[in-house]
Design an enzyme around this catalytic site. Structure first.
Site, mmCIF file in Angstrom:
data_model
loop_
_atom_site.group_PDB
_atom_site.id
_atom_site.type_symbol
_atom_site.label_atom_id
_atom_site.label_comp_id
_atom_site.label_asym_id
_atom_site.label_seq_id
_atom_site.Cartn_x
_atom_site.Cartn_y
_atom_site.Cartn_z
ATOM 1 N N LYS A 189 -2.798 -1.942 -2.806
ATOM 2 C CA LYS A 189 -3.865 -1.050 -2.353
ATOM 3 C C LYS A 189 -3.417 0.359 -2.704
ATOM 4 C CE LYS A 189 -6.726 0.246 1.608
ATOM 5 N NZ LYS A 189 -7.225 -0.144 2.940
ATOM 6 N N GLU A 219 0.827 -1.208 0.000
ATOM 7 C CA GLU A 219 0.000 0.000 0.000
ATOM 8 C C GLU A 219 0.868 1.267 0.000
ATOM 9 O OE1 GLU A 219 -3.643 2.241 2.405
ATOM 10 O OE2 GLU A 219 -2.652 0.521 3.319
#
Length: 295
Positions: free
Chosen positions: A213, A176
Site C-alpha cells: 500500500k 505500507e
C-alpha cells in the site's frame, strides 16, 4: 490461505475500502462524520459509535463485491458483529468482500526522517485470533517524512521482516511504507523506497506473496516494476490526505494501481443523512474510486 480469495485479490477489478481508523484517528473520523468529541463519554462509547459508522457503510447496498475487493478492519472491529455475524464473516459471507486486519500498533517518534512501527506485542496470538475470525490478510503502516536512505531502508527492513512472518502464518501481508504527501522531496523519497523494495523482493522465496500500500507517486506508473513482480499479488494506493477528486485524478494515471482509500471514501458522509442520501453519496464515491482504479 483461501485460494478462491487469493485469486479474487490478484485478478478481479475493484478497490480496497479502508475502514481501519485506530484509537488515534477515530475522533477525527467521527468528527468528519458529524459526531463531535462531546458526543461520547469515553473510549468505549467512541469505538461503539465508529463501529456503527463502519457497519452502516458495510451494510449499504452501495457497498458491493462488484466494485470493492476487500475492506481493512481495525482490531476491535474484527471482534464486533454486523447483523449477527462477526465483521469478517459478514463481509465475506454476505457481501463477497475480503476481510483484512490492521495489525500495527502505531508509530515510533521520528528518527532518520521516518517513523518506524512500534513493536507488535503478541503478534502470534493476534494472528491466531485472526485465523479464528476468518481474516484473509493484514496491513501495517509506517511513515516516511524525508528522503533519508538510512531511515527508508530501516522501514523497508522492518516491513519485510514482519510481513514474511505474517505470510508464513497463512495470511496475505500488505506492507505500507507511506510517504507523506506534504514532504518537499517526495519524488526523491519514492526513488529510494522503490529501490529498497525491489532489493527485498529479489530475496523473497518464490512462493511468498505480498502486497503493498503506497502513496500515489509523483511520476505516473513509477511503481510498475513492483506491480508486475511475481511475488506481488497487488499494489494499492492510499489517498494520504488528498481530496477524493484529487486522489482519483492521480490514481487514474497509474495503470493497475488500485485504491485503498479511507478519508477519500467517506468524504461527505454524515450521521444525520437519511439512508437514501447516505447510500446515494456512498454509491457516487465508490463508483468514482472504482473508475479510477480500473483505468
Amino acid at each position: 490461505m483461501n485460494m478462491l480469495q487469493l485469486e479474487r485479490m490478484k485478478n478481479d477489478n475493484g478497490f480496497i475500502a479502508a475502514l481501519d481508523q485506530s484509537g488515534g484517528s477515530t475522533p477525527k473520523a467521527l468528527a468528519s462524520y458529524g459526531i463531535p468529541k462531546e458526543a461520547y463519554a469515553d473510549e468505549a462509547e467512541m469505538f461503539q459509535m465508529v463501529h456503527e459508522m463502519r457497519s452502516r457503510i458495510m451494510k449499504s447496498p452501495a457497498f458491493t463485491k462488484e466494485r470493492i475487493l476487500a475492506a481493512i478492519l481495525f482490531e476491535k472491529t474484527m471482534d464486533l458483529k454486523v447483523d449477527g455475524k462477526y465483521s469478517a464473516d459478514y463481509l465475506w459471507e454476505a457481501k463477497g468482500i475480503l476481510p483484512i486486519l490492521k495489525v500495527d500498533k502505531g508509530l515510533l517518534d521520528l528518527e532518520n526522517g521516518v517513523q518506524l512501527m512500534k513493536t507488535i506485542p503478541d503478534l502470534d496470538a493476534l494472528l491466531a485470533r485472526a485465523k479464528e475470525r476468518h481474516i484473509f490478510g493484514t496491513k501495517m503502516r509506517s511513515v516516511i517524512k524525508e528522503a533519508n536512505k538510512t531511515g527508508i531502508k530501516a522501514i523497508v527492513d522492518q516491513q519485510f521482516e514482519i510481513g514474511k512472518a505474517i505470510a508464513a502464518a497463512g495470511f496475505m501481508p500488505i506492507l505500507e511504507p507511506e510517504i507523506d504527501i506534504h514532504m518537499a522531496n517526495k519524488q526523491a523519497a519514492e526513488a529510494i523506497l522503490k529501490q529498497e523494495i525491489i532489493e527485498h523482493l529479489k530475496a523473497l522465496d518464490a512462493n511468498c506473496q505480498v502486497m503493498f500500500k503506497l502513496t500515489i507517486p509523483e511520476v505516473d506508473n513509477f511503481y510498475e516494476e513492483i506491480i508486475q513482480h511475481t511475488n506481488v499479488a497487488r499494489v494499492v494506493a492510499l489517498s494520504g490526505g488528498y481530496s477524493r477528486k484529487e486522489a482519483n485524478e492521480k490514481l487514474a494515471k497509474n495503470h493497475k494501481l488500485i485504491a485503498s482509500f479511507s478519508r477519500a471514501l467517506t468524504e461527505g458522509l454524515n450521521v444525520d443523512q437519511s439512508e437514501e442520501a447516505f447510500n446515494n453519496l456512498l454509491d457516487e464515491s465508490i463508483q468514482s474510486i472504482y473508475d479510477a482504479s480500473i483505468m
